[in-house]
Scaffold this active site. Structure first.
Site, PDB file in Angstrom:
ATOM      1  CE1 TYR A 159      43.530  48.532  34.895  1.00 15.70           C
ATOM      2  CE2 TYR A 159      42.786  49.571  37.092  1.00 15.70           C
ATOM      3  CZ  TYR A 159      43.139  48.660  35.954  1.00 15.70           C
ATOM      4  OH  TYR A 159      42.435  47.501  36.590  1.00 15.70           O
ATOM      5  CE  LYS A 163      40.294  47.723  33.102  1.00 11.15           C
ATOM      6  NZ  LYS A 163      40.167  47.213  31.975  1.00 11.15           N
TER       7      LYS A 163
END
Length: 319
Positions: A159, A163
């Site tokens: 993640y 991101k």
């Protein structure tokens, strides 16, 4: 719903990941400001429910079910927008996935999935939408990154990787589009009460991972009301702000990361040591509802997040 006159009134918006969570609330906020909104998500059932919810409060809304990781998804979505509403003025890249667990439990495929969902899919859609946005008098692009796109939080490595990349693309795009008439805003939300703890996927010791993530994602001092977050995102987009950091905890963390990166690295290392290890027989890709059933976390701890999840279409925990 009582649309009010403002900068976005009469504009057409496309919001990805808008069948639930923050994406759904951003779509609702845009509609409240007089936008025509095209919803997009993978699941047709959840998408249909979201569309009915927004229509019930007076929104001018349509939906297109597709997997944004498909290479033909950008053209499919733009065709749907053009057919229903005409040229696109506002694009909000909000779709995402959350994988939680120690580094040792992730495989290359997990990173590829995260990057495809949160970098390459919005990249393809953005490039396809740029002709519309350039031609619009109010071309606006919003990328929902995360505080995890500024601070390398442990046990969220795929993640975080995606991101960080999404934030870099969005911020670089703003620099290159200066003077083009297209406004680009990068959003770095902290934890929000959207019910994401039940939609996340857990690796290693799922019940133990759910325990810390579920508590953090729903506690008032650490997390933010998602409706307030959606309003802040749309205000920032209206004003053409280059970036927005949401939640007090996220703002403190971003400031500390910028001013004292070595100290922040030590804090993150200490946090990692306090989190669960992979276990003797690590499990992979356990959905949040199943992880909740394995967790010792008292159900009352996640009450606020569970309520938000029920409102916003997230799956329900079973513990």
């Amino acid at each position: 719903m009582n649309p009010r006159r403002d900068r976005f009134e009469g504009r057409t918006a496309l919001v990805t990941g808008s069948s639930r969570g923050l994406g759904l609330l951003i779509a609702r906020e845009l509609a409240s400001r007089g936008c025509r909104v095209m919803l997009c998500a993978r699941g047709a059932e959840g998408l249909g429910l979201a569309e009915r919810k927004l229509r019930a409060v007076g929104a001018e809304v349509a939906s297109s079910a597709c997997d944004i990781t498909d290479e033909d998804a950008p053209q499919q979505l733009l065709d749907a927008v053009h057919e229903r509403f005409g040229p696109l003025d506002i694009l909000v890249n909000s779709a995402g996935i959350i994988q939680v667990g120690p580094m040792e439990t992730f495989e290359e495929a997990d990173f590829r999935e995260a990057m495809e969902t949160m970098l390459f899919s919005p990249l393809r859609l953005t490039l396809a939408a740029l002709p519309d946005l350039r031609a619009s008098a109010q071309g606006t692009l919003v990328t929902i990154s995360s505080v995890g796109g500024r601070i390398p939080a442990p046990h969220l490595l795929p993640y975080v990787t995606a991101k960080f990349a999404a934030a870099g693309f969005s911020q670089g795009l703003r620099a290159e589009l200066t003077g083009s008439g297209v406004s680009v805003t990068t959003v770095f939300p902290g934890l929000m009460r959207t019910g994401s703890h039940t939609a996340a996927r857990f690796h290693g010791r799922p019940g133990a991972e759910y325990g810390w993530f579920g508590a953090a994602a729903t506690m008032p001092l650490l997390s933010m009301d998602a409706g307030s977050a959606a309003r802040a995102v749309v205000r920032a987009a209206e004003r053409g702000r280059p970036e927005l950091v949401l939640t007090p905890a996220a703002k403190i963390g971003v400031r500390l990361q910028g001013l004292a990166p070595a100290s922040m690295a030590r804090l993150l290392s200490l946090s990692d040591r306090a989190l669960p290890g992979p276990g003797e027989r690590p499990r992979r890709d356990v959905r949040g509802a199943e992880a909740a059933a394995q967790s010792r976390l008292p159900r009352w701890v996640t009450t606020l997040g569970d309520r938000a999840g029920r409102r916003l279409g997230e799956p329900r925990p079973h513990n």
